[in-house]
Write an enzyme that holds these catalytic residues in place. Structure first.
Site, PDB file in Angstrom:
ATOM      1  N   LYS A   1       0.858  -1.186   0.000  1.00 37.94           N
ATOM      2  CA  LYS A   1       0.000   0.000   0.000  1.00 37.94           C
ATOM      3  C   LYS A   1       0.892   1.233   0.000  1.00 37.94           C
ATOM      4  CE  LYS A   1      -3.924   2.094   2.408  1.00 37.94           C
ATOM      5  NZ  LYS A   1      -4.969   1.825   3.408  1.00 37.94           N
TER       6      LYS A   1
ATOM      7  N   ASP B   1     -16.448  -0.288  -0.522  1.00 39.09           N
ATOM      8  CA  ASP B   1     -15.154  -0.668  -1.091  1.00 39.09           C
ATOM      9  C   ASP B   1     -14.147  -1.004   0.019  1.00 39.09           C
ATOM     10  OD1 ASP B   1     -15.656   2.246  -0.854  1.00 39.09           O
ATOM     11  OD2 ASP B   1     -13.509   2.406  -1.188  1.00 39.09           O
ATOM     12  N   ASN B   2     -14.519  -0.759   1.264  1.00 31.31           N
ATOM     13  CA  ASN B   2     -13.634  -1.108   2.382  1.00 31.31           C
ATOM     14  C   ASN B   2     -14.163  -2.302   3.171  1.00 31.31           C
ATOM     15  OD1 ASN B   2     -11.926   1.003   1.733  1.00 31.31           O
ATOM     16  ND2 ASN B   2     -12.932   2.454   3.100  1.00 31.31           N
TER      17      ASN B   2
HETATM   18  P1  AMP Z   1     -10.093   4.933   0.950  1.00 31.58           P
HETATM   19  O1  AMP Z   1     -10.910   6.083   1.427  1.00 31.58           O
HETATM   20  O2  AMP Z   1      -8.705   4.893   1.522  1.00 31.58           O
HETATM   21  O3  AMP Z   1     -10.779   3.629   1.049  1.00 31.58           O
HETATM   22  O4  AMP Z   1      -9.831   5.202  -0.609  1.00 31.58           O
HETATM   23  C1  AMP Z   1     -10.865   5.357  -1.550  1.00 31.58           C
HETATM   24  C2  AMP Z   1     -10.288   5.272  -2.935  1.00 31.58           C
HETATM   25  O5  AMP Z   1      -9.295   6.292  -3.136  1.00 31.58           O
HETATM   26  C3  AMP Z   1      -9.615   3.960  -3.263  1.00 31.58           C
HETATM   27  O6  AMP Z   1      -9.856   3.684  -4.610  1.00 31.58           O
HETATM   28  C4  AMP Z   1      -8.163   4.282  -3.017  1.00 31.58           C
HETATM   29  O7  AMP Z   1      -7.312   3.418  -3.711  1.00 31.58           O
HETATM   30  C5  AMP Z   1      -8.059   5.719  -3.517  1.00 31.58           C
HETATM   31  N1  AMP Z   1      -6.941   6.446  -2.900  1.00 31.58           N
HETATM   32  C6  AMP Z   1      -6.830   6.889  -1.634  1.00 31.58           C
HETATM   33  N2  AMP Z   1      -5.649   7.504  -1.428  1.00 31.58           N
HETATM   34  C7  AMP Z   1      -4.981   7.474  -2.601  1.00 31.58           C
HETATM   35  C8  AMP Z   1      -3.696   7.941  -3.062  1.00 31.58           C
HETATM   36  N3  AMP Z   1      -2.858   8.590  -2.262  1.00 31.58           N
HETATM   37  N4  AMP Z   1      -3.366   7.702  -4.347  1.00 31.58           N
HETATM   38  C9  AMP Z   1      -4.191   7.065  -5.179  1.00 31.58           C
HETATM   39  N5  AMP Z   1      -5.409   6.605  -4.819  1.00 31.58           N
HETATM   40  C10 AMP Z   1      -5.799   6.796  -3.556  1.00 31.58           C
HETATM   41 MG    MG Z   2     -10.197   1.813   0.694  1.00 27.20          MG
END
Ligand code: AMP
Ligand code: MG
Length: 523
Positions: free
Chosen positions: A123, A275-276
């Site tokens: 990650k 998605d989580n």
């Molecule tokens: P999350 O809120 O962490 O579950 O992320 C939601 C979406 O945003 C997922 O598709 C992640 O892969 C993407 N995402 C979050 N942070 C980043 C980052 N720094 N670079 C690229 N994609 C991100």
């Molecule tokens: Mg996520």
């Protein structure tokens, strides 16, 4: 480095994106895109899990092998690895968000160990086709938090993805931590996460949203065969309705068990978007999560959710149900009628209630649990909330209380606010009396009561301010506090006089400090 045996079923058995490279794009008709991690300048191993090393057949000396940091920062590949990012969608804060995908996670491959299949995933390893406008990297602070809590949850006995190691990249990343127009440079890091599968509800929702029902079926069959061996699906040929039904019910059951245990220990995920949500019922994607200090059902650690409080502590069980409803919607095409999906959702409710009931009984040290006990526990929660008492310390203090004695000075440690303490003193006396009467009625020996309680009520949890202290010290160049905290969190239920500093209520300085009570999705 002793070699690993890879068996990359996901990319072998499922259709992938024909295009390679990180250009941002919508990917149709495919579950993943092949992508290599982007190399980093100066990878340094900052922390590791010896248990996870062991599961891969390594001991701790592997850390000293320079190849280790190279491999788990994504700079170098091992024979048999076949890296990719997965394509999925999701409901974010209640709304359909379309394609999301692994924007900064890259799976290296699936390792076959003596006991199970383990997917290794980096990650923060650089941009992927799913990175949208972001950089594909992760900051040190959120990587420390993910590393620590993944392992802490495992040691608490709660289903979770694991963490193999934490690697500093030697590069900086720019983040606007509170989305308030103050971007700053922060050190970057990469966590290697490990789980039998990282498939999420959103992996099914995306093809379903596009009407790609054949893909939904293909992924369901794959998941059942690879990740649910206990369902004993035939190795080839179509799967029948009853198997799909039992699979969905299993997902519901696992989700219920996971969330019931979150409530037991005071864990607030913070971003329960679909998605989580792991199809295996594992706690997944540690972002702006938090731990309950003073008991508060309305608390959320996530500033992005401060208005709506959708993902507040007391709402997690309802959100689990809602999320399963979205998964059920995505799986509709597998079934001739909706009845099996309703049955699965009912299983969620039943399993959540029974697990939560058992947890409540154990938290109070009761060997039976009647409706009156349910009421007793509910009035305790009201007392904890009104008196602003520390959840973790309260249950341990209750176990320590010798019922024949007057409550001791130990109770001082559980309060955050003197006025609220005084205002609820009579309520507390009354509750303790009801509780001790019930224990006497059950004829429980004190040692037995204590044993039951101390197995259900952890003393050491990954409190936000403890993680933040480790983060602050890592920013100063000292990474030892990360491993020290991990060591404490390895035995969360066992009192250790050496760990006194880790079993304290949140200090006043941390009450409104960024990282301690306020976190954002920016990581
Ligand atoms: P999350 O809120 O962490 O579950 O992320 C939601 C979406 O945003 C997922 O598709 C992640 O892969 C993407 N995402 C979050 N942070 C980043 C980052 N720094 N670079 C690229 N994609 C991100
Ligand atoms: Mg996520």
């Amino acid at each position: 480095m002793k070699s690993l045996i890879f068996d990359n079923a996901f990319v072998r058995d499922l259709p992938g994106d024909p295009r390679e490279g990180p250009d941002r794009r919508q990917v149709h008709g495919a579950f993943y895109s092949r992508i290599h991690p982007t190399p980093v300048t100066n990878p340094v191993v900052m922390a590791w899990s010896r248990e996870m090393l062991g599961q891969l057949g390594w001991d701790e000396t592997v850390i000293d092998d320079p190849e280790f940091a190279q491999v788990f920062s994504g700079n170098r590949s091992l024979d048999g690895m076949s890296p990719y990012s997965a394509n999925y969608g999701g409901h974010q804060f209640g709304n359909w968000a379309g394609q999301l995908g692994d924007g900064r996670a890259i799976t290296l491959g699936e390792v076959l160990t003596d006991h199970q299949r383990l997917e290794l995933q980096l990650k923060g390893a650089g941009p992927t086709p799913y990175s949208r406008t972001a950089d594909g990297r992760a900051v040190l602070r959120s990587s420390i938090r993910e590393f620590l809590c993944s392992e802490a949850m495992h040691h608490l006995g709660i289903p979770t993805t694991r963490a193999l190691c934490l690697i500093g990249t030697g590069e900086s990343v720019v983040r606007d931590m509170f989305y308030d127009g103050n971007p700053a440079r922060e050190p970057g890091a990469i966590v290697c996460r490990v789980a039998p599968s990282f498939i999420r509800f959103g992996n099914f929702e995306l093809p379903a949203s596009r009407g790609e029902t054949q893909l939904v079926k293909q992924l369901a069959d794959f998941t059942i065969r690879r990740d649910f061996p206990e369902l004993k699906a035939p190795a080839t040929g179509p799967l029948d309705q009853s198997l799909y039904a039992e699979w969905f019910a299993q997902v519901c059951e696992r989700t219920a068990v996971m969330i019931a245990h979150w409530q037991r220990v005071g864990f607030v995920h913070g971003v329960m978007n679909t998605d989580n949500m792991s199809i295996l019922g594992l706690t997944l994607d540690y972002g702006p999560y938090g731990w309950i200090d003073n008991f508060d059902l309305s608390w959320t650690p996530n500033t992005t959710d401060a208005g709506q409080r959708r993902y507040r502590f007391g709402n997690q069980p309802q959100i689990g149900y809602w999320n399963l409803g979205r998964l059920a919607g995505a799986l509709l095409s597998l079934f001739e009628t909706q009845e099996p999906l309703h049955a699965g959702m009912d299983r969620y409710v039943r399993v959540f209630q029974s697990t939560d009931k058992n947890n409540s009984a154990a938290k109070l040290g009761l060997t039976a649990f009647t409706d009156a006990d349910e009421h007793l526990h509910q009035s305790l929660q009201e007392l904890l909330q009104a008196g602003e008492m520390d959840m973790t310390l309260f249950y341990r203090a209750l176990a320590d209380w010798d019922l024949s004695q007057a409550p001791s000075a130990r109770w001082d440690a559980v309060y955050y606010d003197q006025a609220k303490r005084e205002a609820t003193e009579a309520q507390r006396q009354d509750w303790l009396l009801r509780y001790s009467n019930r224990i006497k009625e059950l004829g429980l020996h004190n040692e037995d009561r204590i044993r039951i309680m101390n197995r259900a009520n952890p003393l050491y949890v990954c409190r936000n301010y403890l993680a933040q202290e480790a983060i602050d010290q890592a920013h100063q160049g000292d990474v030892r506090p990360i491993s020290n905290l991990l060591e404490v969190l390895r035995t969360p239920y066992t009192h250790n006089p050496q760990y006194e500093a880790y079993a304290q209520r949140r200090p006043d300085w941390a009450r409104n400090k960024a990282g301690c009570s306020m976190l954002s999705c920016s990581s």
